[in-house]
Design a protein around this motif. Structure first.
Motif, PDB file in Angstrom:
ATOM      1  N   GLU A  60       0.851  -1.188   0.000  1.00  0.00           N
ATOM      2  CA  GLU A  60       0.000   0.000   0.000  1.00  0.00           C
ATOM      3  C   GLU A  60       0.885   1.237   0.000  1.00  0.00           C
ATOM      4  O   GLU A  60       1.888   1.307   0.703  1.00  0.00           O
ATOM      5  CB  GLU A  60      -0.908   0.009   1.241  1.00  0.00           C
ATOM      6  CG  GLU A  60      -2.066  -0.958   1.156  1.00  0.00           C
ATOM      7  CD  GLU A  60      -3.102  -0.694   2.220  1.00  0.00           C
ATOM      8  OE1 GLU A  60      -3.382   0.493   2.512  1.00  0.00           O
ATOM      9  OE2 GLU A  60      -3.648  -1.672   2.755  1.00  0.00           O
ATOM     10  N   GLY A  61       0.511   2.212  -0.800  1.00  0.00           N
ATOM     11  CA  GLY A  61       1.313   3.425  -0.903  1.00  0.00           C
ATOM     12  C   GLY A  61       1.902   3.603  -2.279  1.00  0.00           C
ATOM     13  O   GLY A  61       2.396   4.684  -2.602  1.00  0.00           O
ATOM     14  N   VAL A  62       1.876   2.531  -3.093  1.00  0.00           N
ATOM     15  CA  VAL A  62       2.351   2.656  -4.476  1.00  0.00           C
ATOM     16  C   VAL A  62       1.351   1.996  -5.417  1.00  0.00           C
ATOM     17  O   VAL A  62       0.629   1.076  -5.048  1.00  0.00           O
ATOM     18  CB  VAL A  62       3.744   2.025  -4.698  1.00  0.00           C
ATOM     19  CG1 VAL A  62       4.797   2.739  -3.878  1.00  0.00           C
ATOM     20  CG2 VAL A  62       3.742   0.535  -4.404  1.00  0.00           C
ATOM     21  N   LEU A  63       1.341   2.486  -6.629  1.00  0.00           N
ATOM     22  CA  LEU A  63       0.515   1.897  -7.674  1.00  0.00           C
ATOM     23  C   LEU A  63       1.026   0.500  -7.997  1.00  0.00           C
ATOM     24  O   LEU A  63       2.229   0.258  -8.029  1.00  0.00           O
ATOM     25  CB  LEU A  63       0.591   2.774  -8.926  1.00  0.00           C
ATOM     26  CG  LEU A  63      -0.493   2.616  -9.992  1.00  0.00           C
ATOM     27  CD1 LEU A  63      -1.841   3.076  -9.455  1.00  0.00           C
ATOM     28  CD2 LEU A  63      -0.119   3.416 -11.236  1.00  0.00           C
ATOM     29  N   GLU A 108     -14.529   8.603  -8.780  1.00  0.00           N
ATOM     30  CA  GLU A 108     -15.770   8.328  -8.056  1.00  0.00           C
ATOM     31  C   GLU A 108     -16.386   6.987  -8.430  1.00  0.00           C
ATOM     32  O   GLU A 108     -17.374   6.568  -7.821  1.00  0.00           O
ATOM     33  CB  GLU A 108     -16.776   9.458  -8.319  1.00  0.00           C
ATOM     34  CG  GLU A 108     -16.337  10.800  -7.725  1.00  0.00           C
ATOM     35  CD  GLU A 108     -17.209  11.954  -8.176  1.00  0.00           C
ATOM     36  OE1 GLU A 108     -18.043  11.744  -9.092  1.00  0.00           O
ATOM     37  OE2 GLU A 108     -17.048  13.066  -7.629  1.00  0.00           O
ATOM     38  N   SER A 109     -15.815   6.303  -9.410  1.00  0.00           N
ATOM     39  CA  SER A 109     -16.378   5.019  -9.847  1.00  0.00           C
ATOM     40  C   SER A 109     -15.291   3.969 -10.027  1.00  0.00           C
ATOM     41  O   SER A 109     -15.306   3.203 -10.993  1.00  0.00           O
ATOM     42  CB  SER A 109     -17.150   5.204 -11.156  1.00  0.00           C
ATOM     43  OG  SER A 109     -16.305   5.742 -12.169  1.00  0.00           O
ATOM     44  N   LEU A 110     -14.333   3.939  -9.102  1.00  0.00           N
ATOM     45  CA  LEU A 110     -13.225   3.003  -9.191  1.00  0.00           C
ATOM     46  C   LEU A 110     -13.688   1.571  -8.945  1.00  0.00           C
ATOM     47  O   LEU A 110     -14.607   1.320  -8.154  1.00  0.00           O
ATOM     48  CB  LEU A 110     -12.146   3.348  -8.148  1.00  0.00           C
ATOM     49  CG  LEU A 110     -11.350   4.634  -8.363  1.00  0.00           C
ATOM     50  CD1 LEU A 110     -10.416   4.855  -7.186  1.00  0.00           C
ATOM     51  CD2 LEU A 110     -10.571   4.577  -9.660  1.00  0.00           C
ATOM     52  N   GLN A 111     -13.037   0.619  -9.591  1.00  0.00           N
ATOM     53  CA  GLN A 111     -13.231  -0.778  -9.254  1.00  0.00           C
ATOM     54  C   GLN A 111     -12.773  -0.999  -7.825  1.00  0.00           C
ATOM     55  O   GLN A 111     -11.920  -0.276  -7.311  1.00  0.00           O
ATOM     56  CB  GLN A 111     -12.438  -1.674 -10.205  1.00  0.00           C
ATOM     57  CG  GLN A 111     -12.925  -1.658 -11.643  1.00  0.00           C
ATOM     58  CD  GLN A 111     -12.091  -2.561 -12.525  1.00  0.00           C
ATOM     59  OE1 GLN A 111     -10.956  -2.896 -12.201  1.00  0.00           O
ATOM     60  NE2 GLN A 111     -12.661  -2.958 -13.649  1.00  0.00           N
ATOM     61  N   ALA A 112     -13.331  -2.032  -7.194  1.00  0.00           N
ATOM     62  CA  ALA A 112     -13.059  -2.266  -5.775  1.00  0.00           C
ATOM     63  C   ALA A 112     -11.560  -2.382  -5.488  1.00  0.00           C
ATOM     64  O   ALA A 112     -11.047  -1.761  -4.548  1.00  0.00           O
ATOM     65  CB  ALA A 112     -13.783  -3.531  -5.314  1.00  0.00           C
ATOM     66  N   GLU A 113     -10.833  -3.165  -6.297  1.00  0.00           N
ATOM     67  CA  GLU A 113      -9.408  -3.360  -6.061  1.00  0.00           C
ATOM     68  C   GLU A 113      -8.637  -2.056  -6.193  1.00  0.00           C
ATOM     69  O   GLU A 113      -7.750  -1.756  -5.387  1.00  0.00           O
ATOM     70  CB  GLU A 113      -8.840  -4.396  -7.035  1.00  0.00           C
ATOM     71  CG  GLU A 113      -9.113  -5.846  -6.669  1.00  0.00           C
ATOM     72  CD  GLU A 113     -10.468  -6.335  -7.179  1.00  0.00           C
ATOM     73  OE1 GLU A 113     -10.754  -7.529  -7.068  1.00  0.00           O
ATOM     74  OE2 GLU A 113     -11.251  -5.495  -7.671  1.00  0.00           O
ATOM     75  N   VAL A 114      -8.955  -1.271  -7.211  1.00  0.00           N
ATOM     76  CA  VAL A 114      -8.230  -0.025  -7.465  1.00  0.00           C
ATOM     77  C   VAL A 114      -8.436   0.964  -6.320  1.00  0.00           C
ATOM     78  O   VAL A 114      -7.563   1.784  -6.025  1.00  0.00           O
ATOM     79  CB  VAL A 114      -8.666   0.594  -8.809  1.00  0.00           C
ATOM     80  CG1 VAL A 114      -7.923   1.907  -9.080  1.00  0.00           C
ATOM     81  CG2 VAL A 114      -8.411  -0.386  -9.949  1.00  0.00           C
ATOM     82  N   GLY A 115      -9.572   0.860  -5.646  1.00  0.00           N
ATOM     83  CA  GLY A 115      -9.860   1.752  -4.535  1.00  0.00           C
ATOM     84  C   GLY A 115      -8.873   1.647  -3.390  1.00  0.00           C
ATOM     85  O   GLY A 115      -8.767   2.563  -2.561  1.00  0.00           O
ATOM     86  N   TYR A 116      -8.130   0.540  -3.321  1.00  0.00           N
ATOM     87  CA  TYR A 116      -7.129   0.375  -2.265  1.00  0.00           C
ATOM     88  C   TYR A 116      -5.800   1.042  -2.631  1.00  0.00           C
ATOM     89  O   TYR A 116      -4.939   1.202  -1.771  1.00  0.00           O
ATOM     90  CB  TYR A 116      -6.879  -1.114  -1.997  1.00  0.00           C
ATOM     91  CG  TYR A 116      -8.011  -1.804  -1.275  1.00  0.00           C
ATOM     92  CD1 TYR A 116      -8.176  -1.662   0.100  1.00  0.00           C
ATOM     93  CD2 TYR A 116      -8.918  -2.606  -1.967  1.00  0.00           C
ATOM     94  CE1 TYR A 116      -9.212  -2.306   0.766  1.00  0.00           C
ATOM     95  CE2 TYR A 116      -9.960  -3.250  -1.315  1.00  0.00           C
ATOM     96  CZ  TYR A 116     -10.099  -3.099   0.056  1.00  0.00           C
ATOM     97  OH  TYR A 116     -11.121  -3.726   0.717  1.00  0.00           O
ATOM     98  N   GLU A 117      -5.630   1.394  -3.895  1.00  0.00           N
ATOM     99  CA  GLU A 117      -4.387   2.025  -4.312  1.00  0.00           C
ATOM    100  C   GLU A 117      -4.409   3.515  -3.947  1.00  0.00           C
ATOM    101  O   GLU A 117      -5.476   4.117  -3.838  1.00  0.00           O
ATOM    102  CB  GLU A 117      -4.175   1.828  -5.813  1.00  0.00           C
ATOM    103  CG  GLU A 117      -4.023   0.359  -6.197  1.00  0.00           C
ATOM    104  CD  GLU A 117      -3.713   0.139  -7.656  1.00  0.00           C
ATOM    105  OE1 GLU A 117      -2.568   0.401  -8.066  1.00  0.00           O
ATOM    106  OE2 GLU A 117      -4.622  -0.297  -8.392  1.00  0.00           O
TER     107      GLU A 117
END
Length: 294
Positions: A92-95, A207-216
Motif C-alpha cells: 500500500e502506498g504505491v501503484l 468516483e467510480s473506481l473498481q473495488a481493487e483499485v480503490g485500495y491504491e
C-alpha cells in the motif's frame, strides 16, 4: 485434536471461496496465495496436492483468502509482483505495476539502444516513480544510462529504496519532491530521456473506481478534474531540459491520446500516440519516434 490439512483440499476451498466472492481469476489467485504461504511454486501445487499442511499455515492461507474475497489486491497480499523481467516489492502506498506500463520500458530501451549505445551515459528521468519499477527496469536492462527518479510520497520513496536494493541498482538515484517544483529544484538541467506514468484519472473516474483499485493510493491515481494536470506540468516544466533528439514518453488513459498529444504539441513538432498490446491508446511520445515498434 488438530486437524490434518492437505494442499489439494486447501486449494480447492480457497478457489471456491474466491469464486463465490466474485473474484474473476479465482483459481489463479488461490494458487498464488497458497504458493506464497507454503513456499511451493504455484505451478507445482497439484503435484504436491497430497502434501500435509500444518494448521497454522492453513489458517494463515484462509485469512489471506478472506482478505482477497473483500477485493483487497492480490499484489498487496503477496507484497511483491513481477514487472518486465524483474520482481518488485509492492505495498500500500504505491501503484500496482501493470502489464501495459511495460510499453514505456520497451520504448525507452529502443530509444536508448538507437541513440545512446555508445558515448556518455544517457541521462534518464523517471517522474512520478511510484514503486520505481519503470526506472529500475530501464537501469537494469541498459548499461549505458544513469537514471534519476523523482517521487513525492514518503511511502513510495521507502518502497523505491527497498526495490533499489532488491534489484541491486548502481546507476539509479532517488530524489524526493514535487514534480511541480520543476527540474531546477532538484538540480537537474538536462535529460536525454524523460519517462512518466503519472496520475491520470479524472474526478469522475475516481468516483467510480473498481473495488481493487480503490485500495491504491489516490495520490498515484488522481490527475486533477480533467486528468491532465500532470501532463501539463511535465510539458511546461520538464520539456525545456530535454536535449536535442531527446525523448519524452508518458503513459495515458485510453481516452486521453488527443488531449495529451495537444499538450506536448506546444513544445515539439514530433508527437505520436501509440497503442498498447490490446489496441488501446497508451503512450504519448514527444521526440523522434519513427523507429519505435511494439
Amino acid at each position: 485434536m488438530k486437524r490434518t490439512y492437505y494442499l489439494g483440499e486447501v486449494l480447492k476451498g480457497g478457489t471456491r471461496a474466491l469464486g463465490m466472492a466474485g473474484i474473476e481469476n479465482a483459481r489463479y489467485d488461490a494458487e498464488e496465495l497458497l504458493g506464497h504461504v507454503t513456499g511451493v511454486p504455484s505451478r507445482e501445487l497439484l503435484v504436491h496436492r497430497d502434501r500435509e499442511l500444518d494448521e497454522e499455515t492453513a489458517k494463515r492461507y484462509f485469512s489471506l483468502i478472506q482478505r482477497r474475497s473483500e477485493h483487497y489486491p492480490l499484489q498487496y497480499l503477496l507484497q511483491e509482483w513481477d514487472f518486465y523481467n524483474l520482481s518488485f516489492t509492492v505495498k500500500e502506498g504505491v501503484l500496482i505495476p501493470r502489464p501495459e506500463t511495460e510499453l514505456l520500458v520497451d520504448f525507452a530501451l529502443q530509444y536508448l539502444k538507437k541513440y545512446h549505445a555508445e558515448g556518455p551515459p544517457a541521462r534518464v528521468l523517471d517522474l512520478c516513480s511510484g514503486s520505481g519499477c519503470v526506472g529500475i527496469t530501464v537501469e537494469r536492462n541498459f548499461p549505458n544510462c544513469e537514471v534519476t527518479a523523482v517521487e513525492k510520497s514518503d511511502q513510495a520513496c521507502a518502497i523505491i529504496r527497498g526495490n533499489m536494493e532488491r534489484n541491486r541498482t548502481d546507476r539509479f538515484t532517488l530524489l524526493q519532491g514535487d514534480l511541480f517544483d520543476g527540474p531546477a529544484a532538484f538540480g537537474i538541467d538536462a535529460a536525454d530521456l524523460i519517462l512518466a506514468n503519472p496520475p491520470y484519472l479524472t474526478k469522475e473516474e475516481m468516483e467510480s473506481l473498481q473495488a481493487e483499485v480503490g485500495y491504491e493510493p489516490s495520490l498515484a491515481l488522481y490527475g486533477g478534474e480533467d486528468g491532465l494536470i500532470f501532463y501539463r506540468g511535465i510539458a511546461d516544466l520538464w520539456s525545456p531540459v530535454l536535449e536535442k533528439d531527446g525523448l519524452i514518453a508518458v503513459e495515458i488513459g485510453e481516452q486521453q491520446g488527443d488531449s495529451v498529444a495537444q499538450i506536448f504539441a506546444d513544445f515539439s513538432d514530433d508527437i505520436k500516440v501509440f497503442k498498447d498490446y490490446s489496441g488501446l491508446p497508451r503512450v504519448v511520445v514527444s521526440g523522434p519516434s519513427f523507429f519505435l515498434t511494439i
